[in-house]
Every structure is written in structure tokens, then in C-alpha cells.
Design a protein around this motif. Structure first.
Motif, PDB file in Angstrom:
ATOM      1  N   ALA A  41       0.843  -1.200   0.000  1.00  0.00           N
ATOM      2  CA  ALA A  41       0.000   0.000   0.000  1.00  0.00           C
ATOM      3  C   ALA A  41       0.874   1.245   0.000  1.00  0.00           C
ATOM      4  O   ALA A  41       1.992   1.234   0.520  1.00  0.00           O
ATOM      5  N   GLN A 145      -1.276  -4.316  -9.887  1.00  0.00           N
ATOM      6  CA  GLN A 145      -2.300  -3.857  -8.948  1.00  0.00           C
ATOM      7  C   GLN A 145      -1.910  -2.523  -8.312  1.00  0.00           C
ATOM      8  O   GLN A 145      -2.743  -1.614  -8.170  1.00  0.00           O
ATOM      9  N   ARG A 148      -2.143   0.305 -11.033  1.00  0.00           N
ATOM     10  CA  ARG A 148      -3.527   0.623 -11.358  1.00  0.00           C
ATOM     11  C   ARG A 148      -4.182   1.415 -10.234  1.00  0.00           C
ATOM     12  O   ARG A 148      -4.950   2.349 -10.481  1.00  0.00           O
ATOM     13  N   ALA A 149      -3.863   1.057  -8.983  1.00  0.00           N
ATOM     14  CA  ALA A 149      -4.436   1.772  -7.849  1.00  0.00           C
ATOM     15  C   ALA A 149      -3.914   3.201  -7.751  1.00  0.00           C
ATOM     16  O   ALA A 149      -4.665   4.130  -7.441  1.00  0.00           O
ATOM     17  N   ARG A 150      -2.619   3.396  -8.042  1.00  0.00           N
ATOM     18  CA  ARG A 150      -2.025   4.721  -7.896  1.00  0.00           C
ATOM     19  C   ARG A 150      -2.238   5.612  -9.116  1.00  0.00           C
ATOM     20  O   ARG A 150      -2.382   6.823  -8.987  1.00  0.00           O
TER      21      ARG A 150
END
Length: 248
Positions: A41, A145, A148-150
Motif C-alpha cells: 500500500a 495492482q 492501477r491503484a495509484r
């Protein structure tokens, strides 16, 4: 051939294929984070987030203003390093080192190719299934992942990067292995690459003819100032441009 602590067989290949290990030298004064930490994260302080630092470093060096462009290119650079090391070890040694994200430290602010440091050499099999488990599932899925999240990058683009990086690594490894008299290693690399591209996550990324690869997505490199499309791009010219009118 057994893996040696310094992975010395990779050194004649140079470039993207060489991997530093603890057998090479003492750890750097400031120990960089592991790739496991980079995929985790986002850090509360962006200045300590290795993935953000890498994307920013690429953006600064290439004068890119769009974060998704520098994120895509950072992804492709790391993917190329990981495929190159794993494939070269499998072709030359018949074994691969354990390249688990927790064992690889990454200097996110270094120049290309990505500076990786393996903190221990532990042998694993050198078959295509192990390579897919090591690179595709162990690294590129969590990296996808995280990006794509950031940055909101499309999954198809990132998987296209993975296929493009594998094809380029295999092509260059074959060339360098044959140049050094290791035709056997070049053939093993070819067979492993064929098997890897049969994987359901890599098979849709592009089409192959011999060692040539044509991807079905674009890495966005054409959006770097002064650049055009890559040699394996799905586009023949940058989107939004018109064919040049014939002269005369």
C-alpha cells in the motif's frame, strides 16, 4: 550447472541481465526497500514510496508530464529486468534463483536499467512454470495492482508491457548467448519463451513471428517528448497524426 553466490555466468551478458548479490559487495550505506515494500500500500509520505519515486525519476529523466506515461515506462523497465534475469539464469544454469519480492532490493532513483540487489541466492527449478510463478505472479501481478491503484493504468497496457519485455529479453538473450558460443543456452531460452507465451496472461498480449513480437496495446512511449512509436507497437504511427503526404 549449480547457481553460484555471485551469479557470475550472467556477467558476460551485461546490461539488463546482470544481478547484484550479497556476494558482490557490502550493502550500500542506505539500504533500499524491497520490491515487496514497493508493491505494498502507498506510503503515508510519498517521498518514501519507492514506486512513486521510480515513476517520478522516469518522468524527470524523460521530461514526461503525464504520470500514466512515466508509470507505464517504469513498469516496462522493471519487467524487462525481471524477465532478463530469470530467463538468463534458467537458460545458462538450468536453475533460477529465488527472486521473491522480499529478497530483491530496489534503488528506485537509480538510472536504467533498474538497480536490483538480491539478498540471498537460493536455487529454484528453471522450467517455464517456475519462471511464470516467479516473475508473472510473484512480481508483475502485484506491480500491476499497485500501478492501477495509484495511476489508473489499464490492465491490458500493463500486460502488453509484460509481453513486450519478455519478447525483448528473449531476443537479446538469444543474440548474446550465440555470440558467446552458448547456442545451447539460446535454444533453452527460445523454448522457455515459447512456453511462457502459452500462459493465459501472456498469450493475448501480442503476436509472434520467430523472435519478432507485435503487441496489441501501446506503452505510451510516443507521448515522451521527441519520441515516436516503439518497434513492436500496435500503432504504425503515433495516434492523432496523419500519414505524411508524398513529396514531389
Amino acid at each position: 550447472m549449480d547457481l553460484d553466490p555471485g551469479l557470475a555466468a550472467l556477467r558476460p551478458l551485461g546490461g539488463f541481465f546482470v544481478l547484484r548479490t550479497t556476494a558482490d559487495a557490502a550493502p550500500p550505506a542506505t539500504v533500499p526497500p524491497t520490491l515487496a515494500e514497493a508493491y505494498a500500500a502507498p506510503a503515508a509520505d510519498a517521498r518514501r514510496d519507492a514506486l512513486v519515486l521510480r515513476v517520478s525519476t522516469v518522468a524527470h529523466r524523460l521530461r514526461v508530464r503525464e504520470p500514466r506515461v512515466s508509470a507505464s515506462l517504469a513498469h516496462q523497465g522493471l519487467a524487462a529486468r525481471l524477465w532478463s534475469v530469470a530467463l538468463a539464469c534458467a537458460a545458462l544454469y538450468g536453475r533460477t534463483p529465488d527472486l521473491a519480492p522480499a529478497l530483491l532490493r530496489w534503488d528506485a532513483t537509480a538510472s536504467a536499467p533498474d538497480d536490483l540487489w538480491l539478498t540471498g541466492v537460493r536455487a529454484r527449478p528453471g522450467d517455464a512454470a517456475t519462471l511464470a510463478d516467479t516473475v508473472l505472479h510473484g512480481h508483475l501481478e502485484p506491480l500491476e495492482q499497485a500501478l492501477r491503484a495509484r495511476y489508473g493504468i489499464a490492465a491490458g497496457l500493463l500486460r502488453g508491457n509484460a509481453g513486450s519485455a519478455l519478447a525483448a529479453a528473449a531476443r537479446e538473450l538469444g543474440r548474446r548467448a550465440r555470440a558467446s558460443g552458448r547456442g545451447d543456452a539460446a535454444e533453452r531460452a527460445r523454448a522457455l519463451t515459447d512456453a511462457l507465451f502459452a500462459h493465459p496472461l501472456l498469450r493475448p498480449t501480442g503476436s509472434r513471428t520467430g523472435t519478432a513480437f507485435r503487441r496489441r496495446s501501446c506503452c505510451l512511449y510516443y507521448r515522451v517528448p521527441g519520441s515516436s512509436v516503439c518497434g513492436d507497437c500496435c500503432f504504425t504511427r503515433p495516434p492523432g497524426t496523419s500519414p505524411r503526404a508524398p513529396s514531389g
